[in-house]
Design a protein around this motif. Structure first.
Motif, PDB file in Angstrom:
ATOM      1  N   ILE A 163       2.232 -10.755  -2.319  1.00  0.00           N
ATOM      2  CA  ILE A 163       2.790  -9.420  -2.542  1.00  0.00           C
ATOM      3  C   ILE A 163       4.149  -9.292  -1.863  1.00  0.00           C
ATOM      4  CG2 ILE A 163       2.523  -6.969  -1.957  1.00  0.00           C
ATOM      5  CD1 ILE A 163      -0.531  -7.423  -2.382  1.00  0.00           C
ATOM      6  N   ASN A 208       7.119  -0.773  -4.143  1.00  0.00           N
ATOM      7  CA  ASN A 208       5.733  -0.942  -3.709  1.00  0.00           C
ATOM      8  C   ASN A 208       4.772  -1.024  -4.894  1.00  0.00           C
ATOM      9  OD1 ASN A 208       5.716  -0.844  -0.696  1.00  0.00           O
ATOM     10  ND2 ASN A 208       6.717   1.119  -1.045  1.00  0.00           N
ATOM     11  N   TYR A 259       2.330  -4.362  -6.052  1.00  0.00           N
ATOM     12  CA  TYR A 259       0.860  -4.350  -6.044  1.00  0.00           C
ATOM     13  C   TYR A 259       0.270  -4.627  -7.419  1.00  0.00           C
ATOM     14  CZ  TYR A 259       1.061  -2.901  -1.219  1.00  0.00           C
ATOM     15  OH  TYR A 259       1.301  -2.884   0.129  1.00  0.00           O
ATOM     16  N   THR A 265      -2.285  -7.515  -7.059  1.00  0.00           N
ATOM     17  CA  THR A 265      -3.717  -7.251  -6.920  1.00  0.00           C
ATOM     18  C   THR A 265      -4.298  -6.681  -8.210  1.00  0.00           C
ATOM     19  OG1 THR A 265      -3.215  -5.076  -5.941  1.00  0.00           O
ATOM     20  CG2 THR A 265      -3.625  -6.898  -4.431  1.00  0.00           C
ATOM     21  N   ILE A 283      -6.935  -3.074   0.387  1.00  0.00           N
ATOM     22  CA  ILE A 283      -5.858  -2.338   1.057  1.00  0.00           C
ATOM     23  C   ILE A 283      -5.686  -2.826   2.490  1.00  0.00           C
ATOM     24  CG2 ILE A 283      -5.312  -0.098   2.095  1.00  0.00           C
ATOM     25  CD1 ILE A 283      -5.935   1.240  -0.459  1.00  0.00           C
ATOM     26  N   ASP A 315      -4.369  -6.641   2.149  1.00  0.00           N
ATOM     27  CA  ASP A 315      -3.182  -7.001   1.365  1.00  0.00           C
ATOM     28  C   ASP A 315      -1.991  -6.066   1.549  1.00  0.00           C
ATOM     29  OD1 ASP A 315      -4.581  -9.131   0.436  1.00  0.00           O
ATOM     30  OD2 ASP A 315      -4.804  -8.433  -1.621  1.00  0.00           O
ATOM     31  N   THR A 316      -2.171  -4.911   2.185  1.00  0.00           N
ATOM     32  CA  THR A 316      -1.024  -4.015   2.405  1.00  0.00           C
ATOM     33  C   THR A 316      -0.464  -4.130   3.817  1.00  0.00           C
ATOM     34  OG1 THR A 316      -2.288  -2.086   3.210  1.00  0.00           O
ATOM     35  CG2 THR A 316      -2.085  -2.348   0.819  1.00  0.00           C
ATOM     36  N   PRO A 320      -5.278  -0.351  -4.647  1.00  0.00           N
ATOM     37  CA  PRO A 320      -3.976  -0.733  -4.067  1.00  0.00           C
ATOM     38  C   PRO A 320      -2.791  -0.279  -4.911  1.00  0.00           C
ATOM     39  CG  PRO A 320      -5.506  -2.559  -3.950  1.00  0.00           C
ATOM     40  CD  PRO A 320      -6.139  -1.532  -4.840  1.00  0.00           C
ATOM     41  N   LEU A 321      -2.942  -0.298  -6.242  1.00  0.00           N
ATOM     42  CA  LEU A 321      -1.860   0.168  -7.101  1.00  0.00           C
ATOM     43  C   LEU A 321      -1.610   1.660  -6.890  1.00  0.00           C
ATOM     44  CD1 LEU A 321      -0.005  -1.120  -9.260  1.00  0.00           C
ATOM     45  CD2 LEU A 321      -1.566  -0.219 -11.000  1.00  0.00           C
ATOM     46  N   GLY A 375       0.219   2.014  -3.641  1.00  0.00           N
ATOM     47  CA  GLY A 375       1.644   1.734  -3.796  1.00  0.00           C
ATOM     48  C   GLY A 375       2.375   2.878  -4.478  1.00  0.00           C
TER      49      GLY A 375
END
Length: 407
Positions: free
Chosen positions: A32, A43, A47, A50, A246, A249-250, A367-368, A371
């Motif tokens: 990412i 952002n 994402y 994912t 989240i 991966d964030t 996650p999207l 973002g």
């Protein structure tokens, strides 16, 4: 040879599979940040990594169950590894063409293979032994999975995010070529080993439970949707994978947004995975001898709520550490949810497992949304509010949802 010893070889083989799944899945956090910089993404766009990876779980979960009905668990796992190899090899032309959509296509293909692998391996571990210790066995699988995740983030963080940055984006993208060639070769070899292995025995989900008061009633049911514990379990899996992805991966991007150097922030993802590993070890030691998987699930959900709130109202490294601690909070939710959601399903286990795997799409959607919220409000920290209602539902499932036997 005892029945327990009969389980040992299959569990060791499945452990290797979980290691491979973890290695490939948890590199996404590094990808990412890498793609965000290489393709100059916001952002939300970053994402899509994912999203492409996890959305395949929704699209392919039911077809995966049909494949497994034809192939059985063992051959299905071998086929899944070959599909994953097809996905990893796509990274080579994607790097050559400097194509973000083609990278996403590769991730989607890997996700298809992982869908079959998850649909087969999780119920296999659940069925292969006593129901009340299923969370313990899945915890051991989780340790293998997260150990691989730590290793993959250390390796790929060093390869992709550390060191000198090339002025040519194509040169940057070429950094992924050799690692993904190696992964392709490993996946093909493992697929052949699984295919030829005599250690993996087929198990019958129809015989996975001894009839009892709780399992006599479901025999009369004709649809998986007549099992509230399953339907609510699918939603809980969706919520869980959303918060898990989240947290893992964030965190690198979050650290960078707070001003931490990229060379330092690249390690933040491993902190989350260390927390998960510790939680899995603790769960394997405590479940079911000292604490039930239901009790541990409720504890994890409450801890997730408290730590998320702390991350929202603190700053700097303290807030980053809180996101990492969510790894510990999330650790035993997955292994506890599966046996609770599959309880009493009997002959519906494979189809039910496919539905649970569809819930993994939470890793694509949440996650999207995170973002998008971060871009809309201009704060990667406040976007973490999205996790609060998700932990609330997981807590509801642990308290009430898993006990429901009828609507």
């Amino acid at each position: 040879m005892s029945k327990k010893n009969n389980y040992l070889v299959p569990l060791l083989i499945i452990g290797v599979i979980f290691f491979i799944m973890g290695f490939i899945t948890w590199v996404n956090g590094t990808l990412i940040s890498f793609f965000k910089k290489a393709f100059t993404l916001d952002n939300t766009s970053s994402y899509l990594v994912t999203f492409a990876f996890f959305i395949s779980y929704t699209l392919m979960a039911v077809p995966s169950s049909l494949v497994l009905k034809k192939t059985g668990f063992k051959n299905g796992m071998s086929l899944a590894l070959l599909v994953m190899a097809a996905g990893t090899i796509i990274f080579i032309p994607a790097a050559e063409m400097a194509s973000y959509p083609l990278f996403l296509a590769g991730l989607f293909t890997i996700g298809i293979g992982l869908t079959v692998l998850q649909t087969a391996s999780n119920p296999y571990v659940t069925i292969l032994g006593p129901r009340d210790s299923a969370a313990q066995r899945i915890s051991f699988m989780g340790i293998a999975n997260k150990t691989a995740g730590v290793i993959s983030q250390l390796i790929f963080g060093k390869l992709l995010l550390a060191g000198a940055e090339s002025a040519d984006p194509k040169d940057e993208l070429n950094k992924v070529v050799m690692p993904y060639v190696v992964m392709t070769v490993v996946l093909i070899i493992l697929a052949l080993v699984i295919r030829m292995s005599k250690g993996l025995v087929e198990v019958s989900e129809e015989e996975e439970e001894t009839p009892s008061v709780s399992t006599l009633v479901p025999v009369t049911k004709t649809s998986v949707f007549q099992f509230p514990n399953l339907v609510l379990g699918v939603i809980a899996i969706f919520c869980y994978v959303g918060v898990e992805v989240i947290a893992g991966d964030t965190i690198i991007n979050y650290g960078i947004s707070l001003g931490f150097p990229e060379n330092e922030a690249r390690l933040f993802g491993t902190y989350t995975l260390y927390g998960m590993m510790f939680g899995y070890v603790l769960g394997a030691a405590l479940i079911p001898k000292y604490v039930s998987q239901q009790a541990y699930l409720k504890f994890c959900a409450v801890l997730g709520l408290l730590v998320t709130l702390t991350a929202l109202f603190t700053s700097g490294f303290t807030s980053v550490v809180c996101i990492a601690i969510l790894g510990f909070a999330n650790s035993v939710i997955w292994p506890a949810l599966w046996p609770l959601a599959l309880s009493g399903l009997g002959k519906f286990t494979k189809v039910a497992s496919a539905l649970l795997v569809m819930g993994i799409s939470g890793g694509a959607v949440v996650p999207l949304l995170y973002g998008g919220i971060a871009d809309a409000i201009g704060s990667t920290q406040k976007a973490y509010w999205i996790m609060i209602p998700l932990y609330v539902f997981i807590l509801y499932f642990g308290l009430v949802g898993h006990k429901k036997k009828s609507w």
